[in-house]
Design an enzyme around this catalytic site. Structure first.
Site, PDB file in Angstrom:
ATOM      1  N   ARG A  42       0.812  -1.229   0.000  1.00 47.49           N
ATOM      2  CA  ARG A  42       0.000   0.000   0.000  1.00 47.49           C
ATOM      3  C   ARG A  42       0.841   1.273   0.000  1.00 47.49           C
ATOM      4  O   ARG A  42       0.368   2.319  -0.424  1.00 47.49           O
ATOM      5  CB  ARG A  42      -0.920  -0.011   1.209  1.00 47.49           C
ATOM      6  CG  ARG A  42      -1.958  -1.114   1.109  1.00 47.49           C
ATOM      7  CD  ARG A  42      -3.131  -0.794   1.968  1.00 47.49           C
ATOM      8  NE  ARG A  42      -4.105  -1.860   1.962  1.00 47.49           N
ATOM      9  CZ  ARG A  42      -5.129  -1.924   2.790  1.00 47.49           C
ATOM     10  NH1 ARG A  42      -5.298  -0.980   3.685  1.00 47.49           N
ATOM     11  NH2 ARG A  42      -5.984  -2.915   2.731  1.00 47.49           N
ATOM     12  N   ASP A 151     -13.895  12.317  10.857  1.00 44.76           N
ATOM     13  CA  ASP A 151     -13.008  11.237  10.406  1.00 44.76           C
ATOM     14  C   ASP A 151     -11.600  11.801  10.246  1.00 44.76           C
ATOM     15  O   ASP A 151     -11.422  13.021  10.087  1.00 44.76           O
ATOM     16  CB  ASP A 151     -13.488  10.649   9.071  1.00 44.76           C
ATOM     17  CG  ASP A 151     -12.980   9.230   8.851  1.00 44.76           C
ATOM     18  OD1 ASP A 151     -13.753   8.278   9.106  1.00 44.76           O
ATOM     19  OD2 ASP A 151     -11.802   9.070   8.454  1.00 44.76           O
TER      20      ASP A 151
HETATM   21  C1  LIG Z   1     -14.527   0.977   8.784  1.00 48.96           C
HETATM   22  S1  LIG Z   1     -14.869   2.688   8.820  1.00 48.96           S
HETATM   23  C2  LIG Z   1     -16.328   2.707   9.858  1.00 48.96           C
HETATM   24  C3  LIG Z   1     -17.380   3.685   9.361  1.00 48.96           C
HETATM   25  C4  LIG Z   1     -18.676   3.687  10.178  1.00 48.96           C
HETATM   26  N1  LIG Z   1     -18.440   4.077  11.533  1.00 48.96           N
HETATM   27  C5  LIG Z   1     -19.372   2.351  10.118  1.00 48.96           C
HETATM   28  O1  LIG Z   1     -19.384   1.629  11.114  1.00 48.96           O
HETATM   29  O2  LIG Z   1     -19.922   2.023   9.065  1.00 48.96           O
HETATM   30  C6  LIG Z   1     -13.583   3.286   9.941  1.00 48.96           C
HETATM   31  C7  LIG Z   1     -13.283   4.771   9.791  1.00 48.96           C
HETATM   32  O3  LIG Z   1     -12.518   5.184  10.925  1.00 48.96           O
HETATM   33  C8  LIG Z   1     -11.608   6.166  10.483  1.00 48.96           C
HETATM   34  N2  LIG Z   1     -10.500   6.285  11.457  1.00 48.96           N
HETATM   35  C9  LIG Z   1      -9.497   5.407  11.682  1.00 48.96           C
HETATM   36  N3  LIG Z   1      -8.668   5.887  12.629  1.00 48.96           N
HETATM   37  C10 LIG Z   1      -9.169   7.081  13.014  1.00 48.96           C
HETATM   38  C11 LIG Z   1      -8.739   8.062  13.963  1.00 48.96           C
HETATM   39  N4  LIG Z   1      -7.630   7.907  14.707  1.00 48.96           N
HETATM   40  N5  LIG Z   1      -9.494   9.181  14.090  1.00 48.96           N
HETATM   41  C12 LIG Z   1     -10.618   9.348  13.336  1.00 48.96           C
HETATM   42  N6  LIG Z   1     -11.053   8.472  12.429  1.00 48.96           N
HETATM   43  C13 LIG Z   1     -10.337   7.340  12.272  1.00 48.96           C
HETATM   44  C14 LIG Z   1     -11.164   5.670   9.118  1.00 48.96           C
HETATM   45  O4  LIG Z   1     -10.640   6.721   8.321  1.00 48.96           O
HETATM   46  C15 LIG Z   1     -12.473   5.089   8.564  1.00 48.96           C
HETATM   47  O5  LIG Z   1     -13.144   6.007   7.743  1.00 48.96           O
END
Ligand SMILES: C[S@@+](CC[C@H](N)C(=O)[O-])C[C@H]1O[C@@H](n2cnc3c(N)ncnc32)[C@H](O)[C@@H]1O
Length: 293
Positions: A42, A151
């Site tokens: 990646r 996010d």
């Molecule tokens: C798998 S998605 C989940 C989306 C939604 N909450 C759901 O359950 O459908 C996880 C999200 O968490 C965000 N994320 C990961 N680490 C993070 C952080 N330290 N602070 C804020 N967002 C974060 C990622 O960018 C991603 O968009």
């Protein structure tokens, strides 16, 4: 002339550990050692984009270059999973709507104000879903209701603000909901209706950023679903402390179905609903609660 692909550098174990620790300390995402090859694959396009020859040089770029902050965002972007869709985990949403929303209505009857937070909202489906649920509840007419979506990825936030979606995002959305909350958009896509969009604000926020979190308003409920599954225990504890602090006393925390607070020592109460298990910030501080016993 050799193409970049043919001479892609390998990531040594030491480089992997340096990069993994750097990403982890920024955002809590812990890439396990058996996923080294995924990280390597990646991050190759980032090395290519910067014209950097190997992962050691890339790590130095991330630490010292004037553009290191933007590059760290790009690195995190390439390592995160943004999978999401509207009306995900319907049994939890049903429990929220039927069992928690009436509590929130009674509790906030005086202020007529309600704040929900989709923490780690990805491209916005979860935040809009919550707004749609509330919109369906006639009980909040005339209230000051806001849903916040945050996010760490600016790319998905731009998609959230655009509010246009295709079939994959709508795979759990019934025809009735589609009809009521979306309008047709170009290229066989649909757009969230303006009255729902007006209830939702999106912002860039790292869940590990304690100082930045102080700017987040106090919430009645936080949905932090499928975000901390990529964190280790220590990062989870830090995020939970922050989320707890951003909840009003008695406010609710809803996690994804594969997640729980076991062994995290977080100061939340478990609430058994008929349709789900959720967490609640205690009404009283721990000290007063222990005096009460
Ligand atoms: C798998 S998605 C989940 C989306 C939604 N909450 C759901 O359950 O459908 C996880 C999200 O968490 C965000 N994320 C990961 N680490 C993070 C952080 N330290 N602070 C804020 N967002 C974060 C990622 O960018 C991603 O968009």
């Amino acid at each position: 002339m050799a193409r970049f692909d043919d001479s892609r550098p390998e990531m040594t174990l030491e480089e992997f550990r340096l990069l993994r620790d750097h990403v982890y300390s920024h955002c809590g995402i812990l890439v396990h050692e058996d996923m080294k090859f995924v990280m390597e694959r990646r991050l190759w396009p980032r090395l290519e984009a910067l014209g950097v020859s190997d992962f050691g040089a890339y790590h130095r770029f991330l630490r010292h270059d004037p553009n290191r902050h933007a590059e760290l965002e790009a690195a995190v972007e390439s390592l995160t999973t943004h999978e999401t869709y509207f009306f995900r985990e319907p049994s939890q949403l049903k429990a929220f709507r039927e069992e928690l929303v009436p509590v929130l209505e009674r509790r906030n009857a005086r202020s007529r104000r309600l704040r929900l937070w989709s923490a780690g909202c990805s491209s916005g489906e979860e935040a809009y879903t919550l707004a749609m649920l509330l919109r369906d509840e006639r009980r909040f007419e005339g209230w000051d209701v806001e849903v916040y979506g945050t996010d760490i990825s600016r790319r998905v936030l731009a998609m959230a603000r655009r509010a246009e979606y295709g079939p994959s995002a709508l795979r759990a959305t019934s025809a009735d909901l589609l009809e009521r909350f979306f309008v047709p958009a170009a290229n066989n896509r649909v757009r969230v209706r303006d009255d729902v969009r007006a209830m939702v604000s999106f912002g860039h926020h790292n869940l590990l950023d304690e100082a930045g979190s102080q700017l987040v308003t106090k919430m009645d409920a936080v949905f932090c679903r499928n975000v901390m599954i990529y964190f280790d225990q220590s990062a989870r504890r830090r995020v939970l402390r922050i989320l707890r602090d951003r909840l009003v006393p008695g406010g609710y925390l809803l996690l994804g179905h594969s997640e729980n607070l076991l062994n995290l020592g977080a100061d939340f109460e478990l609430v058994h609903l008929r349709g789900d298990l959720v967490y609640r910030r205690p009404e009283l501080p721990a000290l007063l609660r222990s005096e009460e016993r």
